[in-house]
Design an enzyme around this catalytic site. Structure first.
Site, short mmCIF file in Angstrom:
data_model
loop_
_atom_site.label_atom_id
_atom_site.label_comp_id
_atom_site.label_asym_id
_atom_site.label_seq_id
_atom_site.Cartn_x
_atom_site.Cartn_y
_atom_site.Cartn_z
CB ILE A 163 33.16 28.68 38.95
CG1 ILE A 163 32.51 27.76 39.99
CG2 ILE A 163 34.32 27.97 38.27
CD1 ILE A 163 31.81 26.57 39.38
CB CYS A 164 29.93 32.91 38.50
SG CYS A 164 30.96 34.23 37.84
#
Length: 75
Positions: free
Chosen positions: A14-15
Site C-alpha cells: 500500500i502507498c
C-alpha cells in the site's frame, strides 16, 4: 527495435511503498527502456502515474480491472 521492459509486482503493498519501489526501479533503467508495474492496491495507480508524469517519464499505458492495475512507464 526491441524495447527492454522490466517488470515490478507491487501486489500486497500500500502507498507509499508502490511509488517508492517504482521510483527505485525507474532509476535503474536506461533511457528508452520501459517499466511495467502491476499491483492490487488501486489508489497506487494514480499515485504512480502522477509521480511518473511529474518527473519527466512517459506513461505508455495505465489500466485497471476489478481487482488489479497495470501501468507501463518509459524512461
Amino acid at each position: 527495435m526491441v524495447i527492454a521492459m522490466k517488470k515490478l509486482d507491487v501486489t500486497g503493498d500500500i502507498c507509499p511503498v508502490p511509488v517508492l519501489k517504482t521510483k527505485k526501479a525507474l532509476e535503474e533503467l536506461n533511457e528508452g527502456e520501459e517499466l511495467e508495474v502491476v499491483g492490487d492496491y488501486k489508489p497506487a495507480l494514480e499515485n504512480i502515474k502522477r509521480f511518473a508524469e511529474n518527473n519527466g517519464y512517459t506513461v505508455v499505458l495505465a489500466e485497471e480491472t476489478e481487482s488489479r492495475f497495470r501501468i507501463v512507464i518509459k524512461k
